[in-house]
Design an enzyme around this catalytic site. Structure first.
Site, short mmCIF file in Angstrom:
data_model
loop_
_atom_site.label_atom_id
_atom_site.label_comp_id
_atom_site.label_asym_id
_atom_site.label_seq_id
_atom_site.Cartn_x
_atom_site.Cartn_y
_atom_site.Cartn_z
N ARG A 167 8.49 -14.70 -4.63
CA ARG A 167 8.67 -16.04 -4.02
C ARG A 167 10.10 -16.57 -4.15
NH1 ARG A 167 3.91 -16.26 -6.70
NH2 ARG A 167 2.10 -16.08 -5.35
N LYS B 112 20.51 -18.73 6.75
CA LYS B 112 19.47 -18.22 7.66
C LYS B 112 19.26 -16.75 7.34
CE LYS B 112 19.64 -20.83 11.96
NZ LYS B 112 19.89 -20.69 13.41
N GLU C 210 33.28 -15.24 17.72
CA GLU C 210 32.71 -16.41 17.02
C GLU C 210 33.82 -17.34 16.52
OE1 GLU C 210 29.48 -17.06 17.01
OE2 GLU C 210 28.53 -15.11 17.34
N LYS D 191 31.90 -23.85 9.66
CA LYS D 191 30.45 -23.57 9.64
C LYS D 191 29.79 -24.33 8.50
CE LYS D 191 26.58 -20.68 10.19
NZ LYS D 191 26.00 -19.41 10.56
N GLU E 29 18.36 -27.18 10.90
CA GLU E 29 18.25 -27.36 12.34
C GLU E 29 17.25 -28.46 12.69
OE1 GLU E 29 17.52 -23.53 14.12
OE2 GLU E 29 19.63 -23.31 14.59
N ARG F 179 23.31 -28.65 14.38
CA ARG F 179 23.57 -27.22 14.23
C ARG F 179 23.57 -26.50 15.58
NH1 ARG F 179 21.82 -23.80 8.83
NH2 ARG F 179 22.45 -21.79 9.59
N ASN G 230 25.63 -22.94 19.09
CA ASN G 230 25.10 -22.10 20.17
C ASN G 230 25.96 -22.10 21.42
OD1 ASN G 230 22.90 -20.98 18.90
ND2 ASN G 230 21.67 -22.82 19.23
N HIS H 220 25.89 -19.13 23.63
CA HIS H 220 24.79 -18.30 23.18
C HIS H 220 23.56 -18.36 24.09
CE1 HIS H 220 27.23 -17.78 19.65
NE2 HIS H 220 26.31 -17.07 19.03
N HIS I 250 22.77 -14.71 24.61
CA HIS I 250 21.55 -14.03 24.15
C HIS I 250 20.86 -13.31 25.29
CE1 HIS I 250 21.18 -16.81 20.41
NE2 HIS I 250 21.71 -15.65 20.07
N HIS J 185 26.78 -8.39 19.99
CA HIS J 185 26.54 -9.83 20.03
C HIS J 185 27.78 -10.62 20.48
CE1 HIS J 185 24.85 -13.69 18.96
NE2 HIS J 185 25.91 -13.93 18.22
N1 LIG Z 1 22.07 -15.26 9.55
C1 LIG Z 1 22.87 -15.73 10.47
O1 LIG Z 1 23.18 -16.91 10.51
C2 LIG Z 1 23.43 -14.78 11.49
C3 LIG Z 1 24.46 -15.19 12.33
C4 LIG Z 1 25.00 -14.26 13.22
C5 LIG Z 1 24.50 -12.97 13.27
N2 LIG Z 1 23.48 -12.62 12.44
C6 LIG Z 1 22.94 -11.24 12.46
O2 LIG Z 1 23.98 -10.36 12.08
C7 LIG Z 1 23.72 -9.06 12.60
C8 LIG Z 1 25.00 -8.49 13.16
O3 LIG Z 1 25.91 -8.39 12.10
P1 LIG Z 1 27.28 -7.56 12.21
O4 LIG Z 1 27.92 -7.84 13.49
O5 LIG Z 1 27.99 -7.79 10.94
O6 LIG Z 1 26.76 -6.06 12.37
P2 LIG Z 1 26.25 -4.96 11.32
O7 LIG Z 1 25.78 -5.57 10.08
O8 LIG Z 1 25.30 -4.09 12.07
O9 LIG Z 1 27.57 -4.13 11.01
C9 LIG Z 1 28.21 -3.44 12.05
C10 LIG Z 1 28.63 -2.05 11.64
O10 LIG Z 1 29.80 -2.13 10.84
C11 LIG Z 1 29.66 -1.32 9.69
N3 LIG Z 1 30.49 -1.94 8.64
C12 LIG Z 1 30.23 -3.07 7.95
N4 LIG Z 1 31.27 -3.39 7.18
C13 LIG Z 1 32.19 -2.42 7.36
C14 LIG Z 1 33.50 -2.20 6.84
N5 LIG Z 1 34.08 -3.09 6.01
N6 LIG Z 1 34.17 -1.09 7.23
C15 LIG Z 1 33.62 -0.23 8.12
N7 LIG Z 1 32.39 -0.39 8.65
C16 LIG Z 1 31.70 -1.48 8.28
C17 LIG Z 1 28.19 -1.33 9.42
O11 LIG Z 1 27.84 -0.23 8.63
C18 LIG Z 1 27.62 -1.27 10.83
O12 LIG Z 1 27.58 0.02 11.29
C19 LIG Z 1 22.64 -9.25 13.66
O13 LIG Z 1 21.43 -8.73 13.17
C20 LIG Z 1 22.54 -10.76 13.81
O14 LIG Z 1 21.22 -11.18 14.14
C21 LIG Z 1 22.96 -13.48 11.56
ZN LIG Z 2 26.62 -15.75 17.41
#
Ligand SMILES: NC(=O)c1ccc[n+]([C@@H]2O[C@H](COP(=O)([O-])OP(=O)(O)OC[C@H]3O[C@@H](n4cnc5c(N)ncnc54)[C@H](O)[C@@H]3O)[C@@H](O)[C@H]2O)c1
Ligand SMILES: [Zn+2]
Length: 364
Positions: free
Chosen positions: A121, A143, A185, A227, A237, A242, A246, A249, A253, A266
């Protein structure tokens, strides 16, 4: 090292930002007293590239370290991999004081945060984001989520980390496409809140893409502050503030989904969505054509896509209507009034949206 405070009433925390600071993480963490046993959720690649300094610093400061590697890519945000990770943690965690360290991009941050929120939990967790996108966006705000078959991020919780620790030096190994993805972003923050950040990006976009540490630090610090401010104003939200995050977005999306999450990353889809949102803003006489041009030129300089390929306006519009952020069928757009100022507008006519989408479709 710079610190940005996220001043939430119940669970305030700090975002620590700097370069070549991974080795200092253990020392910083000790003051927070999150537990004794660090459960590091990461990928084999990230651990191989950047794990050594982190592990050394943690051990020197009295933490035990157990690494849980998960596969790269969005597929690790599944219910199956979340349960598998929970089972691995439960088998390891006998008579221990565990906390989770999410060491990776947004996928690992979302997955590890979700697991931290539900294991027993809720156990403490810390984010060490390693992509540009995660450093300025995904790791901040609490999030956490996994994907379900019916859609992305459908199961999750608001669960704040104890600290976010961003070392911009790890971005040196990040592929250029990922840097651009994060940059989208940062451009968004400039458009919604901060003309100075926007101007800085116009002047230094090449330094940022080249991994120049002082430019990167400046963008990560400023974006994190922006942020944090939005999250403080509307943690869960509820007030609607917040929603300004978007910008780009609503259509972004839909473009991401139309490309089956393969064609566009993305940030690339959001860049196209921002170009369309700027166009709609001009068509609604909210934004001057000169400002829309600046937005498009900055996205061009960032190397982000100008046109949608292999998808149709019909696909984008249909998927837009299925977005979970739609309120009872009425569309809701964040539109720009100037660089640094946006408004939420509901019920934009389909013709205007169609025109903005059509303007960004590849002719062939
Ligand atoms: N929680 C939130 O508020 C929020 C906001 C935006 C996006 N997200 C989520 O984030 C995810 C996308 O994240 P992302 O764009 O970071 O992609 P990701 O986590 O898939 O990473 C992208 C790639 O980069 C590689 N990588 C990571 N760090 C590295 C480094 N320092 N050197 C070399 N390679 C590296 C990873 O292994 C992966 O292959 C999505 O699932 C999205 O839904 C969440
Ligand atoms: Zn985004």
């Amino acid at each position: 090292m710079k610190t940005v405070r996220v001043a939430l009433k119940q669970c305030p925390y700090s975002i620590v930002i700097g370069h070549r600071i991974l080795g200092d993480f253990g020392k910083k963490l000790r003051r927070l007293n999150p537990g004794r046993d660090a459960l590091l959720v990461t990928s084999a690649k990230i651990w191989r590239l950047h794990g050594a300094a982190l592990e050394k610093g943690l051990k020197q400061n009295g933490f035990s370290v157990k690494v849980f590697a998960v596969a790269d890519g969005e597929r690790s945000k599944s219910a199956r991999s979340a349960v598998a990770l929970l089972e691995r943690i439960a088998r390891y965690d006998v008579m221990r004081r565990p906390f989770i360290v999410a060491f990776g991009g947004g996928v690992i941050g979302d997955l590890a945060g979700f697991v931290a929120a539900v294991y027993k939990r809720g156990i403490p967790y810390v984010q060490i984001p390693t992509t540009f996108l995660a450093q300025i966006d995904a790791a901040i705000g609490g999030k956490t989520a996994i994907d379900l078959t019916a859609g992305k991020n459908l199961a999750g919780a608001f669960y704040q980390p104890k600290m976010v620790f961003s070392d911009v030096s790890v971005l040196k190994t990040l592929p250029l496409r990922q840097m651009r993805n994060g940059l989208a972003e940062a451009v968004k923050y400039g458009i919604i809140l901060d003309p100075r950040l926007f101007r800085f990006l116009e002047l230094h976009v090449r330094d940022v893409l080249a991994g120049e540490e002082s430019a990167l630090t400046r963008v990560v610090v400023r974006s994190s502050r922006l942020k944090a401010g939005v999250v403080e104003a509307d943690e869960k939200e509820i007030t609607g503030h917040r929603a300004i995050l978007n910008f780009g977005h609503t259509l972004g999306h839909a473009i991401e989904a139309a490309g089956k999450f393969k064609l566009y990353q993305h940030g690339e889809a959001v860049a196209l969505g921002m170009r369309m949102a700027a166009d709609i803003s001009v068509r609604k006489s909210m934004l001057g054509a000169g400002d829309a041009r600046r937005i498009n030129l900055l996205l061009d300089a960032a190397g982000l896509p100008r046109l949608c390929r292999k998808i149709s306006a019909g696909q984008i519009l249909t998927l837009m209507k299925h977005d979970k952020k739609f309120i009872s069928g009425r569309n809701r757009f964040v539109l720009a009034r100037a660089i640094g100022r946006v408004s939420l507008v509901e019920g934009i006519g389909e013709t205007v949206i169609r025109q903005a989408v059509a303007g960004r479709l590849c002719a062939r």
